[in-house]
Motif scaffolding. Structure first.
Motif, short mmCIF file in Angstrom:
data_model
loop_
_atom_site.label_atom_id
_atom_site.label_comp_id
_atom_site.label_asym_id
_atom_site.label_seq_id
_atom_site.Cartn_x
_atom_site.Cartn_y
_atom_site.Cartn_z
N SER A 63 33.51 30.17 53.50
CA SER A 63 33.29 29.79 52.10
C SER A 63 34.26 30.51 51.18
CB SER A 63 31.85 30.11 51.68
OG SER A 63 30.93 29.41 52.47
N ILE A 64 34.50 31.80 51.44
CA ILE A 64 35.46 32.56 50.64
C ILE A 64 36.85 31.96 50.81
CG2 ILE A 64 36.64 34.79 50.39
CD1 ILE A 64 33.97 36.13 51.11
N LYS A 65 37.22 31.65 52.05
CA LYS A 65 38.55 31.08 52.30
C LYS A 65 38.71 29.72 51.65
CE LYS A 65 39.68 33.51 56.57
NZ LYS A 65 39.97 33.36 58.01
N ALA A 66 37.65 28.93 51.61
CA ALA A 66 37.72 27.62 50.94
C ALA A 66 37.98 27.79 49.45
CB ALA A 66 36.42 26.84 51.17
N PHE A 67 37.44 28.83 48.86
CA PHE A 67 37.64 29.12 47.44
C PHE A 67 38.99 29.80 47.17
CE2 PHE A 67 37.17 32.59 44.23
CZ PHE A 67 37.23 31.79 43.10
N ALA A 68 39.31 30.83 47.95
CA ALA A 68 40.46 31.68 47.65
C ALA A 68 41.73 31.29 48.41
CB ALA A 68 40.11 33.13 47.95
N GLY A 69 41.62 30.48 49.44
CA GLY A 69 42.78 30.04 50.19
C GLY A 69 43.22 31.05 51.25
N ASP A 70 44.45 30.85 51.72
CA ASP A 70 44.99 31.70 52.79
C ASP A 70 45.12 33.16 52.37
OD1 ASP A 70 45.17 29.55 54.51
OD2 ASP A 70 47.26 29.10 53.97
N ASN A 71 45.29 33.41 51.10
CA ASN A 71 45.42 34.78 50.59
C ASN A 71 44.08 35.32 50.11
OD1 ASN A 71 48.20 34.78 51.10
ND2 ASN A 71 48.63 33.84 49.11
N TRP A 72 43.04 35.09 50.87
CA TRP A 72 41.68 35.45 50.45
C TRP A 72 41.48 36.96 50.30
CZ3 TRP A 72 38.47 38.35 53.59
CH2 TRP A 72 38.88 38.51 54.92
N LEU A 73 42.38 37.76 50.86
CA LEU A 73 42.29 39.21 50.70
C LEU A 73 42.86 39.68 49.36
CD1 LEU A 73 43.16 40.36 54.31
CD2 LEU A 73 40.96 40.59 53.14
N GLU A 74 43.40 38.75 48.60
CA GLU A 74 43.93 39.02 47.27
C GLU A 74 43.05 38.33 46.23
OE1 GLU A 74 48.01 37.79 47.10
OE2 GLU A 74 48.47 38.73 49.01
N ALA A 75 43.06 38.84 45.02
CA ALA A 75 42.30 38.23 43.93
C ALA A 75 42.88 36.86 43.60
CB ALA A 75 42.33 39.13 42.70
N ARG A 76 42.01 35.89 43.41
CA ARG A 76 42.45 34.57 42.97
C ARG A 76 42.56 34.62 41.44
NH1 ARG A 76 39.61 28.61 43.86
NH2 ARG A 76 40.62 27.66 42.06
N ILE A 77 43.76 34.43 40.93
CA ILE A 77 44.02 34.49 39.49
C ILE A 77 44.46 33.10 39.04
CG2 ILE A 77 45.38 35.59 37.66
CD1 ILE A 77 43.66 37.59 39.20
N GLU A 78 43.73 32.55 38.10
CA GLU A 78 44.05 31.23 37.57
C GLU A 78 45.20 31.33 36.57
OE1 GLU A 78 42.59 28.42 38.79
OE2 GLU A 78 41.65 29.84 40.15
N PRO A 79 46.00 30.26 36.42
CA PRO A 79 47.16 30.30 35.51
C PRO A 79 46.83 30.71 34.08
CG PRO A 79 47.24 28.33 36.88
CD PRO A 79 45.90 28.99 37.14
N GLU A 80 45.68 30.26 33.56
CA GLU A 80 45.34 30.56 32.17
C GLU A 80 44.99 32.03 31.93
OE1 GLU A 80 41.71 28.43 34.00
OE2 GLU A 80 43.88 28.34 34.15
N GLU A 81 44.74 32.79 32.99
CA GLU A 81 44.42 34.20 32.82
C GLU A 81 45.55 35.13 33.27
OE1 GLU A 81 41.02 35.31 35.32
OE2 GLU A 81 41.70 33.93 36.85
N ARG A 82 46.53 34.59 33.94
CA ARG A 82 47.60 35.39 34.55
C ARG A 82 48.29 36.33 33.57
NH1 ARG A 82 49.70 31.85 38.17
NH2 ARG A 82 48.30 32.78 39.65
#
Length: 101
Positions: A63-82
């Motif tokens: 479930s985490i990987k489905a949300f965060a992708g292959d880089n799930w060990l890194e924080a998922r940062i959306e473009p609008e917050e970058r």
């Protein structure tokens, strides 16, 4: 079940702008994910006016990987917050126990 703890610091004077995005866009995005059991987000309280956090309880690693992708060990940062974030970290924990409803 796995806990995913996301902590971040925003750039000076960006806390109010980030809080709006965090509350109105990011939190609903996270809440909509399959496999998410529970989420709580926190804003600055006393000591650090630029620190935010989000704690998520996920059903499993898939479930985490489905949300965060292959880089799930890194924080998922959306473009609008970058551009608002100065630093971010992510940690994962196996659930030991829980209290609450």
């Amino acid at each position: 079940m796995l806990l995913r703890q996301f902590r971040l610091t925003v750039h000076e004077s960006k806390a109010e702008e980030f809080e709006t995005i965090f509350r109105d866009q990011i939190l609903p995005l996270v809440k909509s994910q399959d496999g998410l059991i529970w989420v709580a987000a926190g804003k600055p309280w006393r000591d650090d006016p630029n620190a935010f956090c989000m704690t998520m309880l996920w059903r499993d690693l898939a479930s985490i990987k489905a949300f965060a992708g292959d880089n799930w060990l890194e924080a998922r940062i959306e473009p609008e917050e970058r551009d608002l974030i100065a630093s971010a970290s992510i940690e994962h924990f196996e659930l030991l126990g829980e209290v609450g409803p």
